[in-house]
Design a protein around this motif. Structure first.
Motif, PDB file in Angstrom:
ATOM      1  N   ASP A 106      34.883 -23.441  24.923  1.00 52.54           N
ATOM      2  CA  ASP A 106      36.200 -23.085  25.444  1.00 52.54           C
ATOM      3  C   ASP A 106      36.091 -21.753  26.177  1.00 52.54           C
ATOM      4  O   ASP A 106      35.058 -21.078  26.091  1.00 52.54           O
ATOM      5  N   TRP A 107      37.163 -21.395  26.889  1.00 52.15           N
ATOM      6  CA  TRP A 107      37.138 -20.210  27.745  1.00 52.15           C
ATOM      7  C   TRP A 107      38.156 -19.176  27.312  1.00 52.15           C
ATOM      8  O   TRP A 107      39.272 -19.512  26.908  1.00 52.15           O
ATOM      9  N   HIS A 108      37.751 -17.917  27.429  1.00 54.06           N
ATOM     10  CA  HIS A 108      38.630 -16.768  27.210  1.00 54.06           C
ATOM     11  C   HIS A 108      38.967 -16.170  28.575  1.00 54.06           C
ATOM     12  O   HIS A 108      38.067 -15.800  29.342  1.00 54.06           O
ATOM     13  N   TRP A 109      40.249 -16.077  28.870  1.00 54.33           N
ATOM     14  CA  TRP A 109      40.671 -15.484  30.142  1.00 54.33           C
ATOM     15  C   TRP A 109      40.613 -13.968  30.052  1.00 54.33           C
ATOM     16  O   TRP A 109      41.174 -13.377  29.130  1.00 54.33           O
ATOM     17  N   LEU A 110      39.956 -13.350  31.029  1.00 50.09           N
ATOM     18  CA  LEU A 110      39.705 -11.909  30.989  1.00 50.09           C
ATOM     19  C   LEU A 110      40.762 -11.093  31.700  1.00 50.09           C
ATOM     20  O   LEU A 110      40.798  -9.873  31.557  1.00 50.09           O
ATOM     21  N   ASP A 111      41.622 -11.747  32.491  1.00 48.98           N
ATOM     22  CA  ASP A 111      42.649 -10.995  33.215  1.00 48.98           C
ATOM     23  C   ASP A 111      43.947 -11.797  33.235  1.00 48.98           C
ATOM     24  O   ASP A 111      43.926 -13.023  33.125  1.00 48.98           O
ATOM     25  N   PRO A 112      45.088 -11.115  33.337  1.00 49.06           N
ATOM     26  CA  PRO A 112      46.392 -11.797  33.283  1.00 49.06           C
ATOM     27  C   PRO A 112      46.600 -12.808  34.410  1.00 49.06           C
ATOM     28  O   PRO A 112      47.381 -13.735  34.272  1.00 49.06           O
ATOM     29  N   GLN A 113      45.931 -12.609  35.530  1.00 47.63           N
ATOM     30  CA  GLN A 113      46.098 -13.505  36.664  1.00 47.63           C
ATOM     31  C   GLN A 113      45.322 -14.818  36.504  1.00 47.63           C
ATOM     32  O   GLN A 113      45.473 -15.742  37.292  1.00 47.63           O
ATOM     33  N   GLY A 114      44.457 -14.879  35.497  1.00 40.38           N
ATOM     34  CA  GLY A 114      43.698 -16.099  35.252  1.00 40.38           C
ATOM     35  C   GLY A 114      42.626 -16.375  36.276  1.00 40.38           C
ATOM     36  O   GLY A 114      42.330 -17.523  36.609  1.00 40.38           O
ATOM     37  N   LYS A 115      42.005 -15.303  36.803  1.00 40.38           N
ATOM     38  CA  LYS A 115      40.971 -15.480  37.820  1.00 40.38           C
ATOM     39  C   LYS A 115      39.561 -15.266  37.278  1.00 40.38           C
ATOM     40  O   LYS A 115      38.594 -15.655  37.920  1.00 40.38           O
ATOM     41  N   HIS A 165      40.901 -18.826  23.109  1.00 36.17           N
ATOM     42  CA  HIS A 165      41.820 -19.660  23.888  1.00 36.17           C
ATOM     43  C   HIS A 165      43.159 -18.937  23.993  1.00 36.17           C
ATOM     44  O   HIS A 165      44.181 -19.345  23.428  1.00 36.17           O
ATOM     45  N   ASN A 166      43.132 -17.815  24.723  1.00 35.03           N
ATOM     46  CA  ASN A 166      44.235 -16.851  24.687  1.00 35.03           C
ATOM     47  C   ASN A 166      45.396 -17.187  25.619  1.00 35.03           C
ATOM     48  O   ASN A 166      46.249 -16.350  25.867  1.00 35.03           O
ATOM     49  N   THR A 167      45.443 -18.424  26.109  1.00 36.29           N
ATOM     50  CA  THR A 167      46.602 -18.869  26.884  1.00 36.29           C
ATOM     51  C   THR A 167      47.451 -19.802  26.026  1.00 36.29           C
ATOM     52  O   THR A 167      48.538 -19.437  25.576  1.00 36.29           O
ATOM     53  N   LYS A 168      46.945 -20.987  25.744  1.00 33.39           N
ATOM     54  CA  LYS A 168      47.714 -21.951  24.938  1.00 33.39           C
ATOM     55  C   LYS A 168      47.495 -21.782  23.443  1.00 33.39           C
ATOM     56  O   LYS A 168      48.273 -22.287  22.639  1.00 33.39           O
TER      57      LYS A 168
END
Length: 206
Positions: A106-115, A165-168
């Motif tokens: 799974d992926w961890h998003w590193l920035d609020p923009q999701g880039k 999984h810091n979004t959902k």
């Protein structure tokens, strides 16, 4: 969520761990990195054959009413909280399976923009574990051939997966070793596997 998993161990090791047997002539689906969106065949154990390792099931559940096989991209996972509400799953909650694995990704998003994101490999303290799942056996809507498919159950994230999984903030349901046969034998209700039910996880950048 869980759309990518690993099963790298040879068939005899999986058979020994889960006390099951696969057909001698069956091809063994083995990979460092299974991509669910390619609908790969992955070995599993069903409630109707708890001592058999079956290798003819594809990831991504195909309901009987689906008009095309690409519908499976929507059913790689099934949320525990809405199993009895969703048309894809509500009629097969009694069709249970275990999906052996070494790890998932799974992926961890590193920035609020999701880039920018960091991929993690996640596993348990055991070399082999099992996801809880549901399965379906039906006809391919385009060819009419028999097609066997499955989905992985998901629940709210534990602390490890809430960070990754810091979004959902979701994670797949991993069944405790002592509960594996109980799940197949219908001694545990799906809702009993919802977080805070959990197996401790280890995660590393991959």
């Amino acid at each position: 969520m869980c759309f990518y998993m690993q099963m790298k161990d040879p068939k005899p090791k999986v058979e020994a761990r889960f006390k099951v047997q696969a057909s001698p002539e069956s091809l063994w689906p083995q990979s460092e990195y299974f991509n669910g969106f390619s609908f790969p065949k992955i070995a599993l154990i069903t409630d109707t054959a708890p001592h058999q390792l079956q290798t003819n099931f594809s990831w991504g559940l195909l309901p009987s009413w689906a008009k095309d096989s690409d519908f499976r991209k929507n059913t790689l996972n099934a949320r525990l909280e809405t199993l009895t509400e969703k048309p894809s799953f509500k009629n097969i909650t009694h069709q249970r399976c275990l999906i052996p694995a070494n790890a998932y990704f799974d992926w961890h998003w590193l920035d609020p923009q999701g880039k920018a994101k960091q991929r993690y490999c996640i596993h348990t303290s055991e070399e082999l574990f099992a996801f809880a799942g549901l399965y379906s056996c039906g006809q391919h809507p385009e060819t009419g051939e028999t097609i066997n498919t499955f989905t992985l159950l998901t629940t709210a994230a534990n602390a490890t997966m809430a960070f990754i999984h810091n979004t959902k903030k979701r994670m797949p349901v991993i069944v405790k070793r002592e509960d594996e046969l109980r799940w197949l034998n219908h001694e545990i209700e799906p809702k009993a596997l919802a977080f805070p039910y959990e197996v401790p996880l280890l995660a590393f950048p991959y």
